[in-house]
Design an enzyme around this catalytic site. Structure first.
Site, PDB file in Angstrom:
ATOM      1  N   HIS A 182       0.842  -1.227   0.000  1.00 26.71           N
ATOM      2  CA  HIS A 182       0.000   0.000   0.000  1.00 26.71           C
ATOM      3  C   HIS A 182       0.868   1.265   0.000  1.00 26.71           C
ATOM      4  O   HIS A 182       0.412   2.321   0.426  1.00 26.71           O
ATOM      5  CB  HIS A 182      -0.936   0.044   1.210  1.00 26.71           C
ATOM      6  CG  HIS A 182      -1.651  -1.244   1.483  1.00 26.71           C
ATOM      7  ND1 HIS A 182      -2.911  -1.529   1.005  1.00 26.71           N
ATOM      8  CD2 HIS A 182      -1.247  -2.352   2.172  1.00 26.71           C
ATOM      9  CE1 HIS A 182      -3.266  -2.743   1.395  1.00 26.71           C
ATOM     10  NE2 HIS A 182      -2.269  -3.266   2.104  1.00 26.71           N
TER      11      HIS A 182
ATOM     12  N   SER B  48      15.311  22.152 -15.630  1.00 30.71           N
ATOM     13  CA  SER B  48      14.185  23.040 -15.873  1.00 30.71           C
ATOM     14  C   SER B  48      14.714  24.359 -16.396  1.00 30.71           C
ATOM     15  O   SER B  48      15.782  24.817 -15.995  1.00 30.71           O
ATOM     16  CB  SER B  48      13.417  23.268 -14.567  1.00 30.71           C
ATOM     17  OG  SER B  48      12.709  24.488 -14.633  1.00 30.71           O
TER      18      SER B  48
ATOM     19  N   LYS C  15      16.371  22.140 -10.406  1.00 28.44           N
ATOM     20  CA  LYS C  15      15.642  20.937 -10.791  1.00 28.44           C
ATOM     21  C   LYS C  15      16.471  19.912 -11.550  1.00 28.44           C
ATOM     22  O   LYS C  15      17.301  20.231 -12.387  1.00 28.44           O
ATOM     23  CB  LYS C  15      14.458  21.320 -11.688  1.00 28.44           C
ATOM     24  CG  LYS C  15      13.369  22.033 -10.946  1.00 28.44           C
ATOM     25  CD  LYS C  15      12.458  21.077 -10.235  1.00 28.44           C
ATOM     26  CE  LYS C  15      11.247  20.797 -11.093  1.00 28.44           C
ATOM     27  NZ  LYS C  15      10.393  19.806 -10.487  1.00 28.44           N
TER      28      LYS C  15
ATOM     29  N   GLU D  33       9.651   9.006 -16.489  1.00 27.58           N
ATOM     30  CA  GLU D  33       8.259   9.411 -16.727  1.00 27.58           C
ATOM     31  C   GLU D  33       7.783   8.965 -18.112  1.00 27.58           C
ATOM     32  O   GLU D  33       6.645   8.538 -18.296  1.00 27.58           O
ATOM     33  CB  GLU D  33       8.129  10.931 -16.593  1.00 27.58           C
ATOM     34  CG  GLU D  33       8.384  11.432 -15.184  1.00 27.58           C
ATOM     35  CD  GLU D  33       8.519  12.948 -15.154  1.00 27.58           C
ATOM     36  OE1 GLU D  33       9.653  13.441 -15.235  1.00 27.58           O
ATOM     37  OE2 GLU D  33       7.486  13.627 -15.069  1.00 27.58           O
TER      38      GLU D  33
END
Ligand code: ARG
Length: 464
Positions: free
Chosen positions: A162, A283, A289, A296
């Site tokens: 979980h 970024s 970043k 992704e």
């Protein structure tokens, strides 16, 4: 495009005019099926050799055809070939160019053959190549995972259920979980490859042919195990593409799950892993970043692959035997899925090879969240002969006590523990450490470092 002179050279006989421009646009597949040029030419060369051996065409015609086809292939490979939409697909583009090069014998190549068996066979050969490439991609990823598993065979980290801390596990064990998944993907692909490996050529349009073909010879020349046994099934079967897409979808699902873990693990909140700059992006506005874009995109690629599977299943459902032009809609979906899968596998292999697990963070995280509560309960069973259900209850009370005191289980004093269960002794503290916990999980398939090392050895032997 409506005068008779521009009606199709392959079937112009019964046509008074050529196709409308819209007809040509909806009908042509050359823009995408040119990717099967190599398979088409290889299959045609095998067909021509067989026709000559059977005395259906002359040896000199076969020679001209086979050599001419090599010229066509080299033109395609060096980019000088002019693909024509009017010639609809790769089969007619190749044959038409062959005619320009060798003249009359080119017209004999299509004896005992139809584009229906031709396209099914070409496509099967293309998918077969993709399966081999995907299996190679899985092997490379597996090798990277095994290296990670070996380096972190006894590195501890939290195991989750979980996405809540459950029990400590080893980094090596976590890597090997993916090795298992990708091994199943590989075996699904090997299995599909075996089942599809029947040569379609000779099924002709749908009913077979009256020419005395030697289908075994063609099958063997093209690396198939045997010719397909039913001509109707042969030209209308796209199971091989569906099986490829199914196996690819499951594999991409595994990639997506792993990618999601890498996205989570690489956040500052988790800091479980550092991804290399080579597989990250920055970024344009936020200088600090470092984004896990490769992970992704791998996480997302599964969408296209699943979409292709559903797309082709939907094309095929309800199609009567045998060939229908609907089936031309099979290729783009499979091409796109294959490209996506290969890229995702390669990106994942690169990311895994380059990533660094952050040992101190993993160790701290492994010990938080009362992760050794099960070890405590097991100790109560073993040392005090307590029924497991009672041990569970006692441990739960101690967890609550630690939570209220804002500390971890090993931080409780013996006196605190004895206030819940007077029989508890000092020895309990031995089992509350995370290394002790993972070392004790020696059941077959468990997370113990010794098990991890044994599994790595097994996989390395298996992969050779
Ligand atoms: N371009 C077609 C396809 O991809 C080739 C087969 C055409 N056959 C036919 N009878 N029109 O399916």
């Amino acid at each position: 495009m409506s005068d008779k002179s521009s009606s199709n050279a392959m079937w112009g006989g019964r046509f008074a005019s050529g196709p409308d421009a819209i007809m040509e646009a909806i009908n042509a597949s050359i823009d995408f099926d040119k990717r099967m040029a190599r398979q088409d030419i290889e299959a045609s060369r095998a067909h021509a050799a067989m026709l000559a051996k059977q005395g259906i065409i002359t040896d000199s015609d076969a020679k001209a055809i086979r050599e001419g086809l090599l010229t066509v292939l080299s033109e395609i490979e060096n980019g000088t070939f002019k693909f024509s939409k009017a010639l609809e697909d790769i089969h007619m583009n190749v044959e038409s160019r062959l005619k320009e090069i060798i003249g009359e014998p080119a017209g004999r190549l299509h004896t005992g053959r139809s584009r229906n068996d031709q396209v099914a066979n070409d496509f099967k050969m293309w998918v077969r190549d993709q399966l081999d490439a995907a299996i190679g991609g899985i092997d490379a990823l597996t090798a990277a995972l095994l290296d990670q598993a070996e380096a972190g065979a006894d590195m501890v980290m939290p195991g989750f259920t979980h996405l809540q801390v459950a029990q400590p596990v080893t980094w090596g064990h976590h890597m090997l979980a993916y090795v298992e998944m990708f091994a199943r993907d590989k075996s699904r692909m090997q299995d599909a490859r075996k089942r599809m490996n029947e040569c379609v050529l000779g099924a002709a349009a749908l009913a077979g042919t009256s020419f005395p073909l030697d289908r075994d010879m063609t099958a063997e020349a093209l690396g198939f195990d045997r010719p397909s046994a039913n001509s109707l099934d042969s030209v209308s079967d796209r199971d091989f593409a569906l099986e490829f897409l199914s196996a690819a979808s499951i594999c991409a699902t595994h990639l997506s799950r792993f990618a999601e873990e890498l996205v989570i693990w690489s956040t500052v909140q988790f800091k479980f892993v550092t991804l290399s700059d080579r597989f990250s992006t920055g970024s344009s506005i936020m200088p600090q970043k470092k984004n896990p874009d490769a992970a992704e995109l791998i996480r997302a690629k599964v969408a296209r692959i699943n979409g292709s599977l559903v797309g082709l299943l939907t094309v095929m459902k309800g199609l009567p035997l045998a060939y229908s032009k609907d089936m031309q809609e099979d290729k783009e979906q499979v091409f796109d899925a294959a490209d996506s899968l290969m890229l995702a596998l390669a990106a994942m292999a690169g990311m895994v090879a380059d990533m660094t697990p952050n040992k101190p963070e993993l160790e701290i995280a492994a010990a938080t969240g009362f992760s050794t509560a099960t070890d405590l309960a097991d100790w109560l069973v073993r040392a005090l002969n307590m029924p497991f259900r009672d041990a569970h209850h006692v441990t739960g009370t101690l967890v609550k006590m630690a939570e209220d005191g804002n500390c971890d289980l090993p931080d409780l004093t013996l006196a605190q523990m004895q206030s819940v269960c007077p029989e508890i002794t000092e020895a309990v503290f031995d089992v509350l450490g995370v290394h002790n916990s993972v070392n004790s999980r020696t059941s077959y398939g468990g997370t113990a470092p010794a098990n991890v090392r044994a599994q790595i050895k097994r996989w390395r032997e298996e992969l050779g």
